[in-house]
Design an enzyme around this catalytic site. Structure first.
Site, PDB file in Angstrom:
ATOM      1  N   LEU A 479     -84.866 143.745 -73.264  1.00 14.47           N
ATOM      2  CA  LEU A 479     -86.296 143.438 -73.308  1.00 14.47           C
ATOM      3  C   LEU A 479     -86.764 142.833 -72.010  1.00 14.47           C
ATOM      4  O   LEU A 479     -87.919 142.934 -71.634  1.00 14.47           O
ATOM      5  CB  LEU A 479     -86.584 142.451 -74.445  1.00 14.47           C
ATOM      6  CG  LEU A 479     -86.365 142.958 -75.865  1.00 14.47           C
ATOM      7  CD1 LEU A 479     -86.519 141.821 -76.850  1.00 14.47           C
ATOM      8  CD2 LEU A 479     -87.344 144.070 -76.183  1.00 14.47           C
ATOM      9  N   GLY A 482     -84.753 136.620 -68.758  1.00 13.88           N
ATOM     10  CA  GLY A 482     -85.290 135.262 -68.808  1.00 13.88           C
ATOM     11  C   GLY A 482     -84.745 134.433 -67.668  1.00 13.88           C
ATOM     12  O   GLY A 482     -83.963 134.923 -66.853  1.00 13.88           O
ATOM     13  N   GLY A 483     -85.150 133.191 -67.635  1.00 17.15           N
ATOM     14  CA  GLY A 483     -84.703 132.302 -66.568  1.00 17.15           C
ATOM     15  C   GLY A 483     -83.197 132.135 -66.553  1.00 17.15           C
ATOM     16  O   GLY A 483     -82.594 131.963 -65.519  1.00 17.15           O
ATOM     17  N   PHE A 484     -82.561 132.199 -67.714  1.00 13.57           N
ATOM     18  CA  PHE A 484     -81.140 131.902 -67.758  1.00 13.57           C
ATOM     19  C   PHE A 484     -80.299 133.063 -68.259  1.00 13.57           C
ATOM     20  O   PHE A 484     -79.164 132.877 -68.657  1.00 13.57           O
ATOM     21  CB  PHE A 484     -80.909 130.659 -68.612  1.00 13.57           C
ATOM     22  CG  PHE A 484     -81.693 129.488 -68.108  1.00 13.57           C
ATOM     23  CD1 PHE A 484     -81.348 128.881 -66.924  1.00 13.57           C
ATOM     24  CD2 PHE A 484     -82.805 129.042 -68.787  1.00 13.57           C
ATOM     25  CE1 PHE A 484     -82.077 127.823 -66.427  1.00 13.57           C
ATOM     26  CE2 PHE A 484     -83.544 127.978 -68.296  1.00 13.57           C
ATOM     27  CZ  PHE A 484     -83.184 127.374 -67.123  1.00 13.57           C
ATOM     28  N   PRO A 486     -80.323 137.670 -69.553  1.00 17.63           N
ATOM     29  CA  PRO A 486     -81.073 138.788 -70.110  1.00 17.63           C
ATOM     30  C   PRO A 486     -81.352 138.625 -71.609  1.00 17.63           C
ATOM     31  O   PRO A 486     -80.631 137.913 -72.300  1.00 17.63           O
ATOM     32  CB  PRO A 486     -80.140 139.978 -69.874  1.00 17.63           C
ATOM     33  CG  PRO A 486     -78.785 139.387 -69.829  1.00 17.63           C
ATOM     34  CD  PRO A 486     -78.928 138.014 -69.256  1.00 17.63           C
ATOM     35  N   LYS A 501     -80.625 136.542 -76.816  1.00 19.26           N
ATOM     36  CA  LYS A 501     -80.622 136.042 -75.437  1.00 19.26           C
ATOM     37  C   LYS A 501     -79.200 135.698 -75.043  1.00 19.26           C
ATOM     38  O   LYS A 501     -78.533 134.890 -75.682  1.00 19.26           O
ATOM     39  CB  LYS A 501     -81.509 134.805 -75.350  1.00 19.26           C
ATOM     40  CG  LYS A 501     -81.610 134.207 -73.979  1.00 19.26           C
ATOM     41  CD  LYS A 501     -82.887 133.393 -73.861  1.00 19.26           C
ATOM     42  CE  LYS A 501     -82.615 132.002 -73.348  1.00 19.26           C
ATOM     43  NZ  LYS A 501     -83.796 131.154 -73.406  1.00 19.26           N
ATOM     44  N   ASP A 598     -91.553 123.480 -69.088  1.00 15.97           N
ATOM     45  CA  ASP A 598     -91.636 124.780 -68.421  1.00 15.97           C
ATOM     46  C   ASP A 598     -92.610 125.684 -69.166  1.00 15.97           C
ATOM     47  O   ASP A 598     -92.299 126.831 -69.466  1.00 15.97           O
ATOM     48  CB  ASP A 598     -90.243 125.412 -68.314  1.00 15.97           C
ATOM     49  CG  ASP A 598     -90.201 126.506 -67.247  1.00 15.97           C
ATOM     50  OD1 ASP A 598     -91.126 126.550 -66.404  1.00 15.97           O
ATOM     51  OD2 ASP A 598     -89.259 127.310 -67.255  1.00 15.97           O
TER      52      ASP A 598
END
Ligand SMILES: *[C@@H]1O[C@H](CO)[C@@H](O)[C@H](O)[C@H]1NC(C)=O
Ligand SMILES: *[C@@H]1O[C@H](CO)[C@@H](O)[C@H](O)[C@H]1NC(C)=O
Ligand SMILES: *[C@@H]1O[C@H](CO)[C@@H](O)[C@H](O)[C@H]1NC(C)=O
Ligand SMILES: *[C@@H]1O[C@H](CO)[C@@H](O)[C@H](O)[C@H]1NC(C)=O
Ligand SMILES: *[C@@H]1O[C@H](CO)[C@@H](O)[C@H](O)[C@H]1NC(C)=O
Ligand SMILES: *[C@@H]1O[C@H](CO)[C@@H](O)[C@H](O)[C@H]1NC(C)=O
Ligand SMILES: *[C@@H]1O[C@H](CO)[C@@H](O)[C@H](O)[C@H]1NC(C)=O
Length: 790
Positions: A479, A482-484, A486, A501, A598
């Site tokens: 999808l 992300g910051g940390f 996939p 995640k 954040d």
């Protein structure tokens, strides 16, 4: 540390700020008093100080950098190098909001706070004529005064209670009369003044300086050895022995101050340069440099093996050993455990306060030594025997010559071979992964998280089920990133759709964020927060499973020319309201006060009805309800959304989230990103642009053209007005999220006039900062990003 005790003004331009800092610490500091008279207090809250006459030493309260910033200790710092030389209350911290050092009319010297009273000295009977003075030697002395004002005698002095530092004039030894001992005790860790594992003592009978850990003698040196180790500096030691006491003390010459500190690693360092003792290098079998023997070399270790401090990235094992979670373990305990565990090859602390242990095993791959990353200890195997060393050099020299010749010849062949080797490796790796899958088909994911998640067992997913759900993490199921790590779409056997995640494997940070997200989000339940369904740990994979959001994230739709038609004004307004409701829950109504830190468009997910859900709690911070503000040296977040006090000083509070919410408001109204927005004539970001439009009375020009003028003018004005209050420079001026909600929903007029917001002038670097990043507070790169607007 001196600076962290100051309350800093918010977001002044950098230069003014530095000047002010210099003025308050350097100029103003010298005018501070150096003594307390009966009835006087030294308060913690205003950054008040007691400084010696020449300003060599200052005494003040400093809050803990980690854990709970409200916990404080009273320190004496050497001003030259801001090195803590003494701690008044190392066993027990006090509450920083109420802590005071006081000398009262009965001659009692004490630290008092709401929850604790620590008596430093109490005279047998009340004395009214006393004075407590911080001297230029670093000694804090309580004296009795004659009515004519001259000192009669010393009642109490800090030099009688050394902590980890021996200053000239302090004694190390024994008082025959009282039987008392003067010794140094290391801190528990670099960050915690709590008494730690190592103790430095002067044994007067054998005339020997000892470093012990518990009852175990790690290191020892007699007078002759000290002479050898210290060289010229030996003459700074004075040996005293009489019927009353036997001790050593340090003498400082004018040009150089001798000052010994016993570190939590076991190292006794001379602050003036050089080491006196390296008990951290004593493993129990070696006797070099003063080390004492207490056990044989373990069969799996070789003579010369040692741990060295490295920097880089490593796959630490956080979950498999119970020992590591004990927060009374210091770094040397970790070293001892690792040393005697055969397959351990490295270690570091587990907690931010540098206690607890986490280990690196010999089976772990992916350790990468680099000039950045985390510091950790790693086993270095060597055969450092002095006699063999010369041989090694000779062999190396000959070998190098031959190697250079061969290298040229081999160059071509190696290149060809490498290609095959790579292919082989690839094939092998795939094989291994397949094996793993088969093995894990039967077992569910290990349940090693009980340390921090006792009652979440029903949320454990098996790795096999996740591999199946995501079609083996296929790229079609991906999808986004992300910051940390996939994020994949998955379908469970129950046909439920989920978002999976996968946290980046290589970073230790990833694990902290994983734990944080789990602990934070498992405690929350609200329609405007994304729901966590479960988690899975498989070898070094860490996976979180959420409810699936068919419409992805807000940024995906809002900033897309073709998709933003889906969001008419009513949808946008209800998204704004939903985010505010979610934030209100975080800040106010959940059991814990949570600061998201954040908040941004890509962290707002949309369900099938475009209802917003706040996600990504990897860096969220949880507080007990009464705390409201915190301070950190690790600044994590996204530029453009970060409030100025957080970006600049690391101070964050619920008002930092309010700032981010304001930025989001403008983005939703305008359909433009804060960071990538700029106009040709003005180098402003979206916040700056909105402010200019507001001043000109042209707020409606901000509205996204794709709305085709079908929107409620009144609601837009209300949103922009509320948004401008959110991004005000001074955090205290910003409204709370509950005020904002009532501004947005109440039809009554908002009357507060916004002040000029804090905003960043667009620079080249800024346009590129779009993802979550981790910034060091002291990096010049970061400071250069903040430009005050005029
Ligand atoms: C310092 O603390 C004491 C005790 O809490 C209080 O009485 C006093 O007013 C404080 N001093 C200042 C200057 O705030
Ligand atoms: C001084 O402090 C001690 C200990 O808290 C207390 O017992 C004593 O009453 C105090 N004396 C005065 C004069 O306040
Ligand atoms: C101590 O001296 C102060 C100031 O001179 C006075 O106010 C106080 O009553 C005295 N206290 C005692 C216990 O003598
Ligand atoms: C104060 O009194 C003491 C004792 O009577 C005496 O020794 C000392 O010299 C006096 N100091 C001054 C400055 O008068
Ligand atoms: C942690 O370690 C300390 C000292 O080694 C020990 O006394 C204590 O019992 C340990 N605590 C736990 C929970 O194991
Ligand atoms: C790791 O340590 C174990 C135990 O000493 C040993 O049997 C194994 O061979 C080591 N593996 C590697 C790759 O060094
Ligand atoms: C250090 O941090 C750990 C984990 O956050 C905590 O449990 C422990 O109490 C802390 N130690 C001290 C002395 O504050």
């Amino acid at each position: 540390m001196a600076c962290s005790a100051e309350r800093k003004p918010h977001a002044l331009p950098l230069l003014t700020y530095l000047l002010l800092w210099w003025w308050t610490t350097c100029v103003h500091g010298e005018a501070t008093r150096n003594s307390l008279k009966p009835g006087d207090t030294l308060n913690a809250t205003e950054g008040a100080k007691l400084c010696s006459e020449k300003g060599n030493y200052c005494m003040y309260f400093v809050g803990s950098t980690f854990d709970d910033p409200n916990e404080a200790n009273l320190y004496i710092y050497a001003q030259k190098n801001v090195w803590a030389v003494w701690v008044a209350n190392r066993d027990q911290t006090v509450d920083i909001d109420s802590a005071v050092l006081s000398l009262n009319h009965s001659g009692v010297l004490k630290i008092a706070s709401q929850h604790a009273e620590i008596i430093l000295y109490s005279p047998p009977q009340a004395i009214n004529n006393t004075v407590a003075t911080l001297l230029d030697t670093g000694n804090f002395v309580l004296q009795q005064l004659h009515p004519n004002g001259s000192a009669i005698g010393v009642l109490w002095e800090s030099f009688d209670f050394p902590t980890d530092t021996l200053l000239p004039g302090m004694r190390l030894g024994v008082n025959h009369k009282t039987g008392g001992k003067w010794s140094l005790v290391s801190w528990l860790s670099k960050e915690l003044p709590t008494p730690g594992p190592f103790r430095l003592e002067w044994e007067h009978k054998t005339k020997q300086l000892n470093i012990k850990k518990g009852e175990k003698l790690y290191w020892a040196a007699g007078e002759n050895q000290l002479k050898h180790i210290l060289g010229k500096a030996y003459h700074h030691i004075v040996f005293v022995s009489n019927e009353n006491e036997a001790y050593i003390t340090l003498r400082s010459s004018d040009e150089e101050l001798t000052e010994w500190t016993l570190l939590s690693t076991g190292q006794l360092m001379n602050r003036n340069g050089g080491d006196v003792a390296r008990a951290d290098l004593c493993y129990g079998y070696n006797t070099d440099g003063g080390c004492q023997k207490w056990e044989d070399l373990p069969s799996c270790r070789n003579s010369g093996d040692a741990f060295e401090l490295k920097q880089g990235y490593a796959n630490f094992d956080f979950d498999t050993k119970k020992d590591e979670a004990n927060s009374s373990y210091g770094i040397n305990d970790c070293q001892a455990i690792c040393w005697s565990t055969c397959n351990c090859v490295g270690f570091t602390h587990l907690y931010n306060n540098e206690t607890g242990c986490t280990f690196l095993w010999n089976s772990t791959k992916g350790t990468n030594i680099a000039s950045e990353g985390e510091k950790f200890y790693m086993m270095v195997k060597s055969n450092h025997h002095k006699s063999t060393q010369k041989w090694i050099w000779a062999i190396v020299a000959i070998g190098a010559t031959i190697l250079i010749i061969c290298l040229c010849l081999l160059c071509g062949r190696v290149l060809r071979k490498r290609k095959y080797a790579l292919e082989e490796l690839k094939a092998k790796k795939m094989g291994i992964e397949n094996d793993d899958l088969e093995a894990s088909n039967t077992s569910s994911c290990p349940e090693k998280l009980e340390v921090f998640l006792k009652d979440e067992h029903d949320k454990v997913f098996s790795y096999a089920s996740i591999v199946e759900a995501t079609n083996d993490f296929s790229s079609e199921n991906k999808l986004g990133q992300g910051g940390f790590g996939p994020v994949y779409k998955g379908i469970l056997p129950t046909m439920q759709e989920v978002a999976v995640k996968k946290l980046s494997k290589s970073s230790r940070q990833g694990l902290l964020e994983f734990k944080n997200e789990l602990t934070v989000i498992s405690k929350l339940q609200h329609t405007n927060l994304v729901q966590l369904l479960g988690y899975c740990i498989h070898e070094d994979e860490r996976i979180l499973i959420y409810e699936y959001m068919p419409n992805k994230s807000l940024d995906f739709i809002l900033f897309d020319w073709t998709k933003n038609q889906l969001l008419d004004w009513n949808k946008r307004f209800s998204i704004i309201e939903g985010i505010a409701q979610g934030l209100l829950y975080l800040h106010k109504y959940s059991r814990h006060r949570i600061i998201h830190r954040d908040l941004k468009a890509s962290n707002i997910l949309l369900d099938e009805n475009m209802n917003p859900k706040i996600s990504d709690f990897g860096i969220a911070k949880m507080f007990t309800q009464q705390d409201s503000e915190s301070n950190t040296t690790r600044i994590v977040g996204t530029y453009g959304y970060m409030s100025p006090e957080y970006a600049m000083e690391g101070v964050f509070s619920t008002k930092s989230d309010v700032y981010s919410f304001g930025v989001l408001l403008f983005e939703i109204v305008s359909g433009k990103r804060n960071n990538s927005f700029y106009t040709d004539e003005r180098q402003l970001n979206l916040v700056g642009h909105t402010w200019e439009l507001w001043k000109e009375g042209e707020v409606l020009k901000l509205v996204d053209p794709s709305l085709n003028d079908s929107f409620s003018e009144e609601e837009v004005l209300r949103c922009v007005h509320a948004g401008l209050l959110c991004v005000e420079e001074n955090a205290d001026d910003r409204p709370s999220i509950s005020n904002i909600l009532s501004m947005l929903t109440n039809k009554s007029k908002v009357t507060t006039v916004p002040k000029k917001p804090a905003y960043y002038v667009r620079t080249k670097v800024l346009g590129e900062e779009t993802s979550t990043r981790d910034f060091g507070l002291d990096s010049t790169h970061e400071n250069s990003l903040y430009v005050s607007s005029t």
